[in-house]
Enzyme design. Structure first.
Site, PDB file in Angstrom:
ATOM      1  N   HIS A  72       0.839  -1.304  -0.150  1.00 20.11           N
ATOM      2  CA  HIS A  72       0.031  -0.094   0.070  1.00 20.11           C
ATOM      3  C   HIS A  72       0.847   1.274   0.181  1.00 20.11           C
ATOM      4  CE1 HIS A  72      -3.990  -1.835   1.606  1.00 20.11           C
ATOM      5  NE2 HIS A  72      -3.328  -2.773   0.960  1.00 20.11           N
ATOM      6  N   CYS A  87      -2.393  -0.218   7.283  1.00 20.34           N
ATOM      7  CA  CYS A  87      -1.883   1.157   7.308  1.00 20.34           C
ATOM      8  C   CYS A  87      -2.100   1.979   8.489  1.00 20.34           C
ATOM      9  CB  CYS A  87      -2.435   1.863   6.046  1.00 20.34           C
ATOM     10  SG  CYS A  87      -1.780   0.894   4.626  1.00 20.34           S
ATOM     11  N   CYS A 109      -6.459   2.101   5.675  1.00 19.56           N
ATOM     12  CA  CYS A 109      -7.131   1.022   6.055  1.00 19.56           C
ATOM     13  C   CYS A 109      -6.383   0.622   7.488  1.00 19.56           C
ATOM     14  CB  CYS A 109      -6.836  -0.079   5.145  1.00 19.56           C
ATOM     15  SG  CYS A 109      -5.055  -0.762   5.173  1.00 19.56           S
ATOM     16  N   GLU A 151       0.844   3.926   1.891  1.00 24.45           N
ATOM     17  CA  GLU A 151       1.480   4.331   3.069  1.00 24.45           C
ATOM     18  C   GLU A 151       2.552   3.529   3.777  1.00 24.45           C
ATOM     19  OE1 GLU A 151      -3.316   4.628   3.461  1.00 24.45           O
ATOM     20  OE2 GLU A 151      -1.718   3.339   2.103  1.00 24.45           O
TER      21      GLU A 151
END
Length: 150
Positions: free
Chosen positions: A46, A79, A76, A48
């Site tokens: 992801h 993260c 999410c 992040e």
């Protein structure tokens, strides 16, 4: 946030969900990331997470106490958990994720009193632009899927 949006557009151009993230310290970007899940075949890739990894390498420390994360979509749970563990000072995001967000959308991991660290949270920064980028991407995906089934 403009740099995070630029990175999100880069993700979209790579047929990834268009989410971009940057980490700044003292007004200087030290980490960048955009979704690369499909490219890397890695569910943890992801924006992040990639930005946190890059920022940690730049500082030579996993603790990002005086750093701020700017991301185009609400983080999410994975993260948000990484942001707490990295001890980020602040998380700033564009659009909300009412179905999976962990900065207040569904839950707020970033500010859970039971955890050892809490991040300040600012939401809605360039929310319209962040949201439009995601909506455009998924509209294109649906249109593409519909062409295949016809």
């Amino acid at each position: 946030m403009r740099e995070a949006l630029r990175l999100a557009a880069k993700a979209a151009a790579s047929d990834e969900v268009p989410i971009g993230a940057v980490i700044a310290k003292n007004g200087r970007i030290i980490g960048r990331g955009y979704n690369q899940i499909e490219m890397l075949k890695d569910p943890t890739a992801h924006a992040e997470i990639l930005a946190i990894t890059q920022a940690s390498a730049a500082l030579g420390d996993w603790r990002l106490n005086d750093c701020d994360l700017f991301v185009t979509k609400e983080p999410c749970p994975m993260c948000a958990g990484a942001a707490v563990h990295a001890r980020l000072r602040r998380v700033v995001f564009g659009c909300e994720d009412v179905r999976g967000g962990a900065a207040g959308g569904v839950i707020n991991l970033l500010q859970m009193p039971q955890l050892n660290h809490r991040c300040d949270v600012n939401s809605g920064v360039l929310a319209q632009e962040c949201s439009e980028l995601l909506q455009e991407f998924f509209r294109g995906k649906r249109a593409s899927d519909q062409q295949i089934t016809n």
